[in-house]
Write a protein that holds these residues in place. Structure first.
Motif, PDB file in Angstrom:
ATOM      1  N   ALA A 108      48.283  42.297  34.651  1.00 58.22           N
ATOM      2  CA  ALA A 108      48.748  43.764  34.984  1.00 58.22           C
ATOM      3  C   ALA A 108      48.426  44.999  34.363  1.00 58.22           C
ATOM      4  N   PHE A 109      48.007  44.617  32.858  1.00 61.15           N
ATOM      5  CA  PHE A 109      47.803  45.492  32.092  1.00 61.15           C
ATOM      6  C   PHE A 109      46.473  45.652  31.771  1.00 61.15           C
ATOM      7  N   ASP A 110      45.622  44.956  32.504  1.00 53.94           N
ATOM      8  CA  ASP A 110      44.143  44.936  32.208  1.00 53.94           C
ATOM      9  C   ASP A 110      43.756  46.235  32.495  1.00 53.94           C
ATOM     10  N   VAL A 111      44.227  47.062  33.323  1.00 54.03           N
ATOM     11  CA  VAL A 111      43.540  48.430  33.491  1.00 54.03           C
ATOM     12  C   VAL A 111      43.452  49.291  32.356  1.00 54.03           C
ATOM     13  N   MET A 112      44.325  49.043  31.233  1.00 57.77           N
ATOM     14  CA  MET A 112      44.159  49.677  30.030  1.00 57.77           C
ATOM     15  C   MET A 112      42.684  49.620  29.433  1.00 57.77           C
ATOM     16  N   GLN A 113      42.282  48.313  29.579  1.00 61.30           N
ATOM     17  CA  GLN A 113      41.043  48.136  29.142  1.00 61.30           C
ATOM     18  C   GLN A 113      39.559  48.672  30.098  1.00 61.30           C
ATOM     19  N   SER A 114      39.851  49.252  31.087  1.00 58.90           N
ATOM     20  CA  SER A 114      39.079  49.675  32.466  1.00 58.90           C
ATOM     21  C   SER A 114      38.361  50.809  31.992  1.00 58.90           C
ATOM     22  N   SER A 115      37.007  50.720  32.291  1.00 57.42           N
ATOM     23  CA  SER A 115      36.244  52.083  32.410  1.00 57.42           C
ATOM     24  C   SER A 115      36.846  53.117  32.859  1.00 57.42           C
ATOM     25  N   SER A 116      37.562  53.088  34.061  1.00 58.14           N
ATOM     26  CA  SER A 116      38.051  53.901  34.677  1.00 58.14           C
ATOM     27  C   SER A 116      39.475  54.668  34.209  1.00 58.14           C
ATOM     28  N   ILE A 117      40.043  54.030  33.052  1.00 56.39           N
ATOM     29  CA  ILE A 117      41.028  54.392  32.522  1.00 56.39           C
ATOM     30  C   ILE A 117      41.426  55.964  32.387  1.00 56.39           C
ATOM     31  N   GLY A 118      39.925  56.659  32.117  1.00 51.63           N
ATOM     32  CA  GLY A 118      40.081  58.036  31.833  1.00 51.63           C
ATOM     33  C   GLY A 118      40.402  58.919  33.148  1.00 51.63           C
TER      34      GLY A 118
END
Length: 294
Positions: A108-118
């Motif tokens: 669920a926390f993989d979003v923190m490593q996503s290139s879309s996080i900005g």
């Protein structure tokens, strides 16, 4: 270049996204699949969303303790204004389950490593600003009707609200303004965060797509907003505890609503930087109690 990616994503050409027309049957399917996700991953969902009812209880206690009783309702209803941003982990679990991937809670926390996080962070900041503005406006409406003096007691506050013309004016105007805030958040957030989680298209494109989805499906999206509002009200009545079930179901359902509304398969996927692997230990508690995979 970094600022450009936040706004328009990683693609070299403008994103080509199709917004479909949807109906009531699509809402039923989204809710059904959201419930199915919750039943398949119940502890994951409760683990991720338990802070909602806890935060609600803490905020209520602070309100009673610091004489900001008039803000309890705006604080509680304001959960819906930040919900689309806070449900990112639920979208990710639904996305992974749909793709047949591991749905361990830690993903669920993989979003923190996503290139879309900005782009996600930029939109999240916008939603937090809207929440803050809503609280300020709600407080201004109360002050306009009752002045700056705090309520003498809970009983006096309830009597003033329900038995005086100023109180009924507060109810009517406050709920009317709150409806406008809710409509604005629904318009810009109904598919924007799931889209950013699924495709690296940038904040501006995600906002545009969400607005287009509402404009193309005004009645269906209005009905979705009413369903969300009704379920949140019902879940909030027993001291916010029902939110531990309703919020994850709505979060998962929102992912499936996005999938039925938006076709963005021609746009680039986010790049996810793998997290360093480490052996599990006591520091992983309680996540290490959630090993189920589906």
């Amino acid at each position: 270049m970094a600022y450009s990616n936040v706004l328009v994503g990683a693609g070299a050409t403008p994103a080509t996204i199709t917004v479909r027309r949807i109906g009531v049957e699509d809402l039923k399917i989204a809710l059904s699949r959201g419930l199915d996700d919750f039943l398949a991953m119940p502890t994951h969902a409760i683990f991720l969303c338990l802070f909602y009812p806890l935060a609600g209880l803490v905020l209520a206690r602070l309100a009673f303790g610091y004489s900001v009783l008039p803000l309890i309702f705006p604080l509680a209803s304001g959960f819906a204004l930040v919900g689309p941003f806070a449900a990112l982990g639920l979208y990710e679990l639904s996305r992974r389950r749909e793709a047949g991937l591991d749905v361990n809670a830690t993903h669920a926390f993989d979003v923190m490593q996503s290139s879309s996080i900005g782009a996600i962070a930029a939109l999240g900041a916008l939603f937090l600003v809207i929440f803050g503005v809503w609280l300020a406006v709600a407080n201004a409406i109360y002050v306009a009707d009752f002045g700056y003096a705090p309520p003498a007691s809970i009983g006096a506050f309830l009597r003033d609200v329900f038995t005086t013309s100023a109180g009924w004016n507060l109810i009517v105007v406050g709920n009317g303004v709150g409806l406008l805030f809710a409509a604005a958040v629904l318009t810009i957030g109904v598919v924007s965060f799931p889209l950013l989680l699924d495709h690296d298209v940038g904040a501006a494109v995600a906002l545009k797509t969400s607005i287009e989805a509402v404009v193309r499906n005004p009645v269906t999206m209005a009905l979705w907003g009413l369903i969300v509002a009704a379920l949140l009200v019902l879940a909030s009545l027993p001291a916010f505890l029902g939110l531990a079930v309703v919020l994850p179901v709505l979060g998962h359902a929102t992912w499936h609503l996005y999938r039925r509304t938006v076709d963005a398969d021609g746009t680039p996927r986010p790049e996810v930087t793998p997290r360093p692997h480490r052996d599990r230990s006591g520091a992983d508690f309680p996540v290490n109690l959630l090993p189920w995979k589906r």
